[in-house]
Scaffold this active site. Sequence first.
Site, mmCIF file in Angstrom:
data_model
loop_
_atom_site.group_PDB
_atom_site.id
_atom_site.type_symbol
_atom_site.label_atom_id
_atom_site.label_comp_id
_atom_site.label_asym_id
_atom_site.label_seq_id
_atom_site.Cartn_x
_atom_site.Cartn_y
_atom_site.Cartn_z
ATOM 1 N N GLY A 12 -20.132 23.417 -33.099
ATOM 2 C CA GLY A 12 -20.376 21.995 -33.375
ATOM 3 C C GLY A 12 -21.861 21.735 -33.553
ATOM 4 O O GLY A 12 -22.680 22.295 -32.841
ATOM 5 N N GLU A 105 -21.266 27.634 -26.349
ATOM 6 C CA GLU A 105 -20.537 28.647 -25.599
ATOM 7 C C GLU A 105 -19.738 29.615 -26.499
ATOM 8 O O GLU A 105 -19.836 30.831 -26.354
ATOM 9 C CB GLU A 105 -19.603 27.874 -24.664
ATOM 10 C CG GLU A 105 -19.147 28.597 -23.467
ATOM 11 C CD GLU A 105 -17.667 28.368 -23.293
ATOM 12 O OE1 GLU A 105 -17.173 27.324 -23.769
ATOM 13 O OE2 GLU A 105 -17.022 29.247 -22.733
ATOM 14 N N THR A 128 -26.081 22.545 -27.346
ATOM 15 C CA THR A 128 -24.776 21.886 -27.193
ATOM 16 C C THR A 128 -24.958 20.512 -26.562
ATOM 17 O O THR A 128 -25.811 20.345 -25.680
ATOM 18 C CB THR A 128 -23.783 22.687 -26.324
ATOM 19 O OG1 THR A 128 -22.675 21.858 -25.976
ATOM 20 C CG2 THR A 128 -24.387 23.209 -25.035
ATOM 21 N N ASP A 130 -22.691 19.406 -24.802
ATOM 22 C CA ASP A 130 -21.828 19.459 -23.610
ATOM 23 C C ASP A 130 -22.573 19.934 -22.354
ATOM 24 O O ASP A 130 -22.082 19.739 -21.243
ATOM 25 C CB ASP A 130 -20.645 20.416 -23.862
ATOM 26 C CG ASP A 130 -19.829 20.030 -25.089
ATOM 27 O OD1 ASP A 130 -19.809 18.838 -25.427
ATOM 28 O OD2 ASP A 130 -19.221 20.928 -25.702
ATOM 29 N N ARG A 165 -14.024 -8.550 -19.641
ATOM 30 C CA ARG A 165 -13.041 -7.481 -19.872
ATOM 31 C C ARG A 165 -13.441 -6.197 -19.170
ATOM 32 O O ARG A 165 -14.605 -6.001 -18.825
ATOM 33 C CB ARG A 165 -12.997 -7.139 -21.372
ATOM 34 C CG ARG A 165 -12.309 -8.160 -22.219
ATOM 35 C CD ARG A 165 -12.537 -7.814 -23.681
ATOM 36 N NE ARG A 165 -11.767 -8.682 -24.546
ATOM 37 C CZ ARG A 165 -12.033 -8.884 -25.831
ATOM 38 N NH1 ARG A 165 -13.064 -8.292 -26.390
ATOM 39 N NH2 ARG A 165 -11.268 -9.670 -26.550
ATOM 40 N N GLY A 173 -17.753 16.274 -24.406
ATOM 41 C CA GLY A 173 -18.212 17.115 -23.290
ATOM 42 C C GLY A 173 -17.311 18.307 -23.036
ATOM 43 O O GLY A 173 -17.561 19.110 -22.160
ATOM 44 N N ARG A 174 -16.218 18.363 -23.781
ATOM 45 C CA ARG A 174 -15.225 19.425 -23.623
ATOM 46 C C ARG A 174 -14.791 19.540 -22.168
ATOM 47 O O ARG A 174 -14.429 18.514 -21.595
ATOM 48 C CB ARG A 174 -15.751 20.747 -24.167
ATOM 49 C CG ARG A 174 -14.639 21.528 -24.878
ATOM 50 C CD ARG A 174 -15.088 22.874 -25.334
ATOM 51 N NE ARG A 174 -15.776 22.811 -26.599
ATOM 52 C CZ ARG A 174 -15.177 22.925 -27.779
ATOM 53 N NH1 ARG A 174 -13.886 23.076 -27.869
ATOM 54 N NH2 ARG A 174 -15.872 22.881 -28.885
ATOM 55 N N ARG A 279 -22.779 13.384 -31.817
ATOM 56 C CA ARG A 279 -23.331 14.639 -32.336
ATOM 57 C C ARG A 279 -24.422 14.406 -33.385
ATOM 58 O O ARG A 279 -25.109 15.354 -33.786
ATOM 59 C CB ARG A 279 -22.199 15.472 -32.952
ATOM 60 C CG ARG A 279 -21.184 15.960 -31.930
ATOM 61 C CD ARG A 279 -21.094 17.462 -31.927
ATOM 62 N NE ARG A 279 -20.637 17.950 -33.190
ATOM 63 C CZ ARG A 279 -19.401 18.404 -33.436
ATOM 64 N NH1 ARG A 279 -18.506 18.390 -32.465
ATOM 65 N NH2 ARG A 279 -19.073 18.868 -34.601
#
Length: 346
Positions: A12, A105, A128, A130, A165, A173-174, A279
């Site tokens: 990604g 990763e 990453t 993440d 609300r 973040g997987r 991203r």
Amino acid sequence: MSLRVGILTGGGDCPGLNAVIRAVVRRASCETKAEVLGVKNGWRGLIEDDVQTLTRMSVTGILPRGGTILGTSRTNPNDGADYAERIRVTWQKHKLDALIVVGGEGTLRAARDVWHEYQLPIVGIPKTIDNDLDGTDFPFGFDTAVNTVMEAVDRLHSTAESHHRIMVIEVMGRHSGWLAAYGGIAGGADVILVPEHPFRLSKVCELLRHRERQGSAFSIIVVAEDAHPHEDEDFLDEAAKSQIYRGGRLGGIGFHLASAIERETGIETRQANLGYIQRGGSPSAFDRVLATRFGVKAFESVLEKRWGQMVALRGNKVVCVPLDDAVRKVKKLDDEIYHVAEIFFG
Ligand code: F6P
């Protein structure tokens, strides 16, 4: 003697990839006989012989740009029967001496395997949003994504407050909760749900009701894409689960959580999935500096022939760590960070 170094960006994309490409090319240009070859679209470029020479001119002006001028893909060099041979042919055709692999990763695990199995001289660079790579305190890309989440939470805060609300904000973040925790703490979220701590809907609703009793007529929940209910209070039916966990791809927990909260509390609830916005964009100053330091260090590691290593941030020093160690396990959210987040729940 000349030195020909390939560089690829895989997995990604994230902010800072162009900064790291620029840094490698600029550091190479300090050597009299070094050339950098950009490999297009991750490992696929080596398999399909899709490469381009990178010069100082080709990296001018790219530092602030999001994405990657080389393109990326999730192609795994170990997945195709003839990939190893095709990579070897491309490698020899272009007389490569080394390869710098910029990835998360998955890409770096593949780099570790290629280094072991094909004996190709490789140096890794971690990127990453993440922050799930174990070998480095931080990769580049994470800081910019945290800022993106924080800004989104700020904006959603004001609309949630105006309409009284609950706002459920889903972030990427997987399988790690770093992005949710950092973005949520920075944005002042009232509840943060992460994969490392399965949640109970009843507890979340109690926190929201408590806030209402205290006079706060709105609430902000940040939920990581892989956050999941505790098994003893699983409110997701099979259809919801197959929608959220689509064969390795994640997304949708926020929608189902928002419906469940509205049903249980009777408080009007909306949800927003930040998705790929996290991203994109121009890298933060932190990510530009880190990517630049990583690029310089990676090229110098090539000069020193430190194969099978990944550059990494440890404290404020950029060092090299074995790729083997970096990809051994997914880096889970630190307990200390979660403890801080929890103080502000409710
Ligand atoms: O690893 C980065 C990441 O954005 C994750 O947070 C997310 O789960 C995944 O990539 C999405 O992948 P893709 O771009 O393949 O949809």
